[in-house]
Design a protein around this motif. Structure first.
Motif, short mmCIF file in Angstrom:
data_model
loop_
_atom_site.label_atom_id
_atom_site.label_comp_id
_atom_site.label_asym_id
_atom_site.label_seq_id
_atom_site.Cartn_x
_atom_site.Cartn_y
_atom_site.Cartn_z
N GLU A 1 7.52 -21.08 18.60
CA GLU A 1 7.96 -19.83 19.20
C GLU A 1 8.44 -18.85 18.14
O GLU A 1 8.89 -19.25 17.06
CB GLU A 1 9.10 -20.11 20.19
CG GLU A 1 8.64 -20.95 21.37
CD GLU A 1 9.74 -21.34 22.31
OE1 GLU A 1 9.46 -21.44 23.52
OE2 GLU A 1 10.89 -21.56 21.85
N LEU A 2 8.32 -17.57 18.49
CA LEU A 2 8.85 -16.51 17.65
C LEU A 2 10.08 -15.93 18.33
O LEU A 2 10.10 -15.74 19.56
CB LEU A 2 7.81 -15.39 17.47
CG LEU A 2 6.59 -15.73 16.65
CD1 LEU A 2 5.59 -14.59 16.70
CD2 LEU A 2 6.97 -16.02 15.21
N TYR A 3 11.08 -15.63 17.53
CA TYR A 3 12.35 -15.10 18.01
C TYR A 3 12.64 -13.79 17.29
O TYR A 3 12.05 -13.51 16.24
CB TYR A 3 13.47 -16.11 17.75
CG TYR A 3 13.29 -17.40 18.49
CD1 TYR A 3 13.79 -17.56 19.77
CD2 TYR A 3 12.59 -18.46 17.91
CE1 TYR A 3 13.61 -18.74 20.47
CE2 TYR A 3 12.40 -19.64 18.60
CZ TYR A 3 12.91 -19.78 19.88
OH TYR A 3 12.72 -20.94 20.57
N PRO A 4 13.56 -12.98 17.81
CA PRO A 4 13.87 -11.71 17.15
C PRO A 4 14.20 -11.85 15.66
O PRO A 4 13.84 -11.00 14.85
CB PRO A 4 15.06 -11.18 17.95
CG PRO A 4 14.83 -11.71 19.33
CD PRO A 4 14.26 -13.09 19.10
N ARG B 1 19.13 -16.69 17.37
CA ARG B 1 19.35 -17.17 18.74
C ARG B 1 18.05 -17.81 19.21
O ARG B 1 17.04 -17.13 19.32
CB ARG B 1 19.71 -16.01 19.67
CG ARG B 1 21.02 -15.37 19.39
CD ARG B 1 21.40 -14.31 20.44
NE ARG B 1 20.32 -13.87 21.29
CZ ARG B 1 19.78 -12.65 21.26
NH1 ARG B 1 20.22 -11.75 20.42
NH2 ARG B 1 18.79 -12.33 22.07
N ILE B 2 18.09 -19.10 19.49
CA ILE B 2 16.85 -19.78 19.87
C ILE B 2 16.73 -19.98 21.38
O ILE B 2 15.91 -20.77 21.83
CB ILE B 2 16.69 -21.11 19.12
CG1 ILE B 2 17.87 -22.05 19.40
CG2 ILE B 2 16.53 -20.88 17.63
CD1 ILE B 2 17.65 -23.45 18.91
N ASN B 3 17.49 -19.23 22.15
CA ASN B 3 17.40 -19.36 23.60
C ASN B 3 16.58 -18.25 24.25
O ASN B 3 16.42 -18.24 25.46
CB ASN B 3 18.80 -19.41 24.22
CG ASN B 3 19.59 -18.14 23.93
OD1 ASN B 3 19.28 -17.42 23.00
ND2 ASN B 3 20.62 -17.90 24.71
#
Length: 86
Positions: free
Chosen positions: A8-11, A21-23
């Motif tokens: 996944e990619l996160y901000p 933040r991995i949620n």
């Protein structure tokens, strides 16, 4: 980030100054349902993206939809550009 299914990619992948933040992922790598060798990137954000092919043609990737990573050069998101390296 490696293009592997379920990654996944996160901000914080777009801006190193953003808190990790991995949620709340903004994108997820997915395998094609009928061919696991074909990978796509699913738009988990609430805004459309613009994916550009190697030939310069571009398409819109609406929220909840995917684009194949096979022929894409880059993907413009509201957070920044995803550049594909091969």
């Amino acid at each position: 980030v490696f293009a592997q299914p379920e990654n996944e990619l996160y901000p914080h992948h777009f801006n190193a100054f953003t808190a990790e933040r991995i949620n709340d992922p903004v994108a997820r790598v997915q395998s094609h349902p009928s061919d696991p060798n074909i990978l796509g990137l699913e738009n988990l954000s609430n805004v459309p993206w613009k994916a550009t092919y190697a030939n310069g043609q571009s398409i819109e990737v609406p929220p909840g939809k995917r684009c194949s990573l096979n022929q894409i050069r880059n993907i413009e998101t509201n957070l920044g550009i995803v550049a594909l390296e091969r």
